[in-house]
Design a protein around this motif. Sequence first.
Motif, PDB file in Angstrom:
ATOM      1  N   VAL A   1       0.746  -1.114  -0.066  1.00 31.36           N
ATOM      2  CA  VAL A   1      -0.004   0.002   0.045  1.00 31.36           C
ATOM      3  C   VAL A   1       0.948   1.289  -0.040  1.00 31.36           C
ATOM      4  N   ALA A   2       2.254   0.989   0.203  1.00 31.53           N
ATOM      5  CA  ALA A   2       2.872   2.551   0.271  1.00 31.53           C
ATOM      6  C   ALA A   2       4.355   2.221  -0.028  1.00 31.53           C
ATOM      7  N   ASP A   3       5.057   3.095  -0.458  1.00 29.05           N
ATOM      8  CA  ASP A   3       6.313   2.960  -0.698  1.00 29.05           C
ATOM      9  C   ASP A   3       7.278   4.307  -0.374  1.00 29.05           C
ATOM     10  N   GLU A   4       8.024   3.975   0.324  1.00 23.62           N
ATOM     11  CA  GLU A   4       9.034   5.162   0.762  1.00 23.62           C
ATOM     12  C   GLU A   4      10.454   4.781   0.061  1.00 23.62           C
ATOM     13  N   THR A   5      10.462   4.954  -1.169  1.00 24.09           N
ATOM     14  CA  THR A   5      11.761   4.916  -1.997  1.00 24.09           C
ATOM     15  C   THR A   5      12.103   5.929  -2.902  1.00 24.09           C
ATOM     16  N   CYS A   6      13.065   6.158  -3.459  1.00 28.31           N
ATOM     17  CA  CYS A   6      13.534   7.401  -4.446  1.00 28.31           C
ATOM     18  C   CYS A   6      12.723   7.163  -5.585  1.00 28.31           C
ATOM     19  N   MET A   7      12.515   5.859  -6.156  1.00 26.26           N
ATOM     20  CA  MET A   7      11.732   5.805  -7.621  1.00 26.26           C
ATOM     21  C   MET A   7      10.248   5.808  -7.306  1.00 26.26           C
ATOM     22  N   GLY A   8       9.805   6.018  -5.833  1.00 24.37           N
ATOM     23  CA  GLY A   8       8.421   5.819  -5.736  1.00 24.37           C
ATOM     24  C   GLY A   8       7.918   7.271  -5.374  1.00 24.37           C
ATOM     25  N   GLU A   9       7.130   7.128  -4.115  1.00 22.01           N
ATOM     26  CA  GLU A   9       6.574   8.570  -3.723  1.00 22.01           C
ATOM     27  C   GLU A   9       7.396   9.624  -3.530  1.00 22.01           C
ATOM     28  N   ARG A  10       8.756   9.185  -3.128  1.00 25.66           N
ATOM     29  CA  ARG A  10       9.654  10.255  -2.564  1.00 25.66           C
ATOM     30  C   ARG A  10       9.859  11.495  -3.650  1.00 25.66           C
ATOM     31  N   SER A  11       9.737  10.800  -4.872  1.00 28.79           N
ATOM     32  CA  SER A  11      10.218  11.905  -5.901  1.00 28.79           C
ATOM     33  C   SER A  11       9.145  12.765  -6.073  1.00 28.79           C
ATOM     34  N   LEU A  12       7.947  12.799  -5.909  1.00 27.65           N
ATOM     35  CA  LEU A  12       6.927  13.500  -6.277  1.00 27.65           C
ATOM     36  C   LEU A  12       5.942  14.017  -5.268  1.00 27.65           C
ATOM     37  N   TYR A  13       6.142  13.690  -3.983  1.00 30.29           N
ATOM     38  CA  TYR A  13       4.959  13.915  -3.253  1.00 30.29           C
ATOM     39  C   TYR A  13       4.990  15.183  -2.977  1.00 30.29           C
ATOM     40  N   ASP A  14       5.969  16.085  -2.599  1.00 30.82           N
ATOM     41  CA  ASP A  14       5.818  17.511  -2.240  1.00 30.82           C
ATOM     42  C   ASP A  14       5.963  18.674  -3.097  1.00 30.82           C
ATOM     43  N   PRO A  15       4.966  19.391  -3.321  1.00 30.56           N
ATOM     44  CA  PRO A  15       5.296  20.389  -4.452  1.00 30.56           C
ATOM     45  C   PRO A  15       6.097  21.584  -4.050  1.00 30.56           C
ATOM     46  N   ALA A  16       6.635  22.321  -5.031  1.00 32.15           N
ATOM     47  CA  ALA A  16       7.334  23.480  -4.639  1.00 32.15           C
ATOM     48  C   ALA A  16       6.849  24.598  -4.416  1.00 32.15           C
ATOM     49  N   VAL A  17       6.802  24.834  -3.248  1.00 32.51           N
ATOM     50  CA  VAL A  17       5.837  26.297  -2.805  1.00 32.51           C
ATOM     51  C   VAL A  17       6.521  27.476  -2.979  1.00 32.51           C
ATOM     52  N   VAL A  18       6.077  28.433  -3.900  1.00 29.96           N
ATOM     53  CA  VAL A  18       6.697  29.742  -4.312  1.00 29.96           C
ATOM     54  C   VAL A  18       5.798  30.722  -3.578  1.00 29.96           C
ATOM     55  N   VAL A  19       6.607  31.405  -2.532  1.00 27.74           N
ATOM     56  CA  VAL A  19       6.033  32.543  -1.719  1.00 27.74           C
ATOM     57  C   VAL A  19       6.469  33.857  -2.218  1.00 27.74           C
ATOM     58  N   ASP A  20       7.853  33.964  -2.766  1.00 26.95           N
ATOM     59  CA  ASP A  20       8.331  35.093  -3.345  1.00 26.95           C
ATOM     60  C   ASP A  20       8.402  34.728  -4.916  1.00 26.95           C
ATOM     61  N   GLN A  21       7.740  35.599  -5.669  1.00 25.43           N
ATOM     62  CA  GLN A  21       7.247  35.183  -7.108  1.00 25.43           C
ATOM     63  C   GLN A  21       8.601  35.772  -8.016  1.00 25.43           C
ATOM     64  N   SER A  22       9.736  36.114  -7.377  1.00 28.16           N
ATOM     65  CA  SER A  22      10.869  36.833  -8.177  1.00 28.16           C
ATOM     66  C   SER A  22      11.549  35.350  -8.696  1.00 28.16           C
ATOM     67  N   PHE A  23      12.606  35.544  -9.170  1.00 34.71           N
ATOM     68  CA  PHE A  23      13.591  34.537 -10.108  1.00 34.71           C
ATOM     69  C   PHE A  23      14.088  33.912  -8.857  1.00 34.71           C
ATOM     70  N   ASP A  24      14.581  34.529  -7.893  1.00 33.61           N
ATOM     71  CA  ASP A  24      15.409  34.101  -6.763  1.00 33.61           C
ATOM     72  C   ASP A  24      14.297  33.158  -5.945  1.00 33.61           C
ATOM     73  N   GLY A  25      13.237  34.186  -5.708  1.00 33.55           N
ATOM     74  CA  GLY A  25      12.106  33.225  -5.022  1.00 33.55           C
ATOM     75  C   GLY A  25      11.713  31.900  -5.501  1.00 33.55           C
TER      76      GLY A  25
END
Lengths: 428, 418
Positions: free
Chosen positions: A301-325
């Motif tokens: 029911v779950a996998d904690e591996t780098c070819m599994g859920e680890r690669s895409l489970y967390d989105p990038a959260v952009v707080v500052d809309q600048s390039f550096d942000g």
Amino acid sequence: MINKKLTPSEERQRQRFIEKSSRVSAKYLRRLTELKGAPDTLKPFIDVLENIYVNMDGPHFNTKKPLIGTYCVMVPQELIYAAGGQPIKLCSGSYTAFSIGDDLVPRDACPLIKAVMGYQTMCVMPIYDDCSMMIVPITCDCKKKMAGMLKDLVNTYSFHIPTSKEDDTDLDQIVNELYELIPALESVTGQSITHKSLSESLDQVGFAQYQMTRFNEFKKNQPALIKGTHAMAVMNASSYMPINDFSEKLYLLNQELAKRKKSKVFVSQKKEPRLMVTGSPIIFPNIKIPLLIEEMGGSLVADETCMGERSLYDPAVVVDQSFDGMMRALANRYTRPCTCPTFVNNDQRIFRIKQMIKDHQVEGVIYHVLRGCLVYDFEYQMLEEELGKLNVPIIRVESDYNEEDIEQLRIRIEAFIELIKLKDLQKK
Amino acid sequence: MIQTDDKKFASYQTEYLDTLKKLMQESIASNELHYFYNVIYSYLKPEQMLNHKPEIIIMGTGIPEELIYAAGSKPFYILGGSQGAVNWSDDVVPRDTDPVSRSMLGFLLNESFNLAEKALIICPITCDSNRKMAWLLKSSGKNVVTVDIPPDKSDPLAGIKWTQEMKKLSKKISDHTKKRITKKSLMAATKQINKTRKLMAEFISLCEELGPTFKGSTRMAVLNAYYYSSDPRAYSMHLKNLNLELIEKIRTQTTQSYVKPSVLLMGSPVFLPNYKIPFLVEDIGMHIEATLDTTIQKIYSASKKEHQDIDIFTAVIFSQLRYDCSTAYSKNEMLYQSASWQIRKNKINGVIFHVLKGQIEYDFELERLEKLFGEASIPVFRLETDYQYQDVEQLRIRMEAFMEMLTQNQYRTNKAAV
């Protein structure tokens, strides 16, 4: 592709390699599809794996974008898309390539490296041969040395991953590493990374992550809506698909799973032990462990591996809309939640596994260690202690890229499943 | 308090006492050598280990010690090298962990010794074991600072990354010792260390002149004593005296008729007390002409003049980065160049490439080096082992065969010359 003219015996060896590699992949793909309960919308993902590993045709992208090979999960796909490239994950699970690589790298190197070097030298896999550049994050000794070896063969970029991720200075360091990567990418693709292109690629990858979050939610369902091995095939296929294509196909799969949930169509029974796999990566065609789990009556029911859920489970959260942000958001996303044992302090992985056990109602954990993968082996003891406190059983299975240990693994996994069933009975 | 005759310390004690005994029995008659054996004895004996409460501990040799001296402290090195210490860490590490790391952990997590009670442990992340050892030490409440090594020396920004790491480390050291590292203190520390290194370089060259009269294992022990010494000034003084003794010996030495095959010992580091390999090499009649490990190029860095136009901090840290022969890098040109230099010196007949089980990085380097030595027609013998003594007889048989081959080669070369 091969530049030098091959001798007849080399050509024969090459042909044998292609046939064997293709045959092994076809066999595992067949076992994968023969597992009951595959959703109809899984087919595009299976097709991708078939195309890459059985037909050895290479990725059929409708684009002339330069292919950028990546390893591990720390290379931001967003940057590659923003530079006009197409990322492709090259960590390999091929038994045939492993046997070639066995002669090229030291005996005790991990099988993943051997398989990569095997493919790289045989020049039979378009996904390797067509890469304009390879980005190798330095996450362990083998990857470090592999980067050195690949440099002699192809355009290789060693991506330095700081060993710590706790302080702000550590984050600054990874931001600097990402900035350093930009000109290297731009020189290969001939396209600049602009605010607009980065912002667009963040949206694209973000949408895929959103779909993946939905998919993971469906995986939590009890009884299961999709077999764990099928879910792992989806994740493996994502390595070779353009992000928009992947999101689109995953969206359809999610729709089907939603329908299944509504109409109560399940692929497991309530009494099936719910298992989780963690540790060294499980990469197609080396899917013997998930297959064994499900063939022996467990529900993965779950996998904690780098070819599994680890690669895409967390989105990038952009707080500052600048390039550096945006760059900081990427640095944050690719290191802070990452539970790779490359980091000195990886207590986070234990929290993550505990969280997954709770969310997925996991009854037992299978800890997969590829021979030579010392970093994962080090973390086993601490995890065993922690799970012991929770009364969740865990077993460590060590394997290699071959089929010789399958029967031993089968006995161990079967016994583990029986143990959990017995535990359930005692509870009742 | 633990007793020294405690069962736990039995194998540890036997190993270092046996090693020292053998060193003393087989080395040339010299008053000065006793000082170095005493240094080693004082460092290793359990009673002393119980009393050691170092302020700064360095794991391995990958950190410029000048920074620690400049902060008014002394480094206490943990280099591994003990089979006894390996046994103490068996329960906390995976089966495939290399003996050096196991031994280091044995020293540091051994509650009886409690070496790290007040210490700041500096752990350079040179390999996977160090990465996870740092975590284990941190988890057990030790004060650990890790140092990232830029994996690619050819990266144009490697120097900047290294400087940042060293600045962070200097601050941690200063905070711990409560003494600021100043330009003056760093200059004084560098001067002292360079003086010692020059003496070490002179010592190596005198040993080369003496040839098999001065055993390779003795030379290695004297150099190893630097890391076990608590008084670097005294070490320098005695090394200077030893060098004077050796000059005198060279003056009076008569030419030897029989020439033993000379080998270069390289690969995984050999640290006291586990001198299984050097002793074995010498027992069967070969001479260890030179060693090539992480410590050796550091010795020669003192004589180089390339960093005179930059500030002392940069000079010190860049010297470490440049001359580091470890396998912490994806490709280490310094190791390759050092091996080429040994070929150019034209004094070695063969190479013993020592690989400790689990130190896979050395194995990755082997192919390139084998090619290099092959071009110079120097045979390479790869020897894989750990700190245990059970495989000595097997190794002896293999090594004897290697020696016979070298002797045949020597005979053929001499015959051709005639």
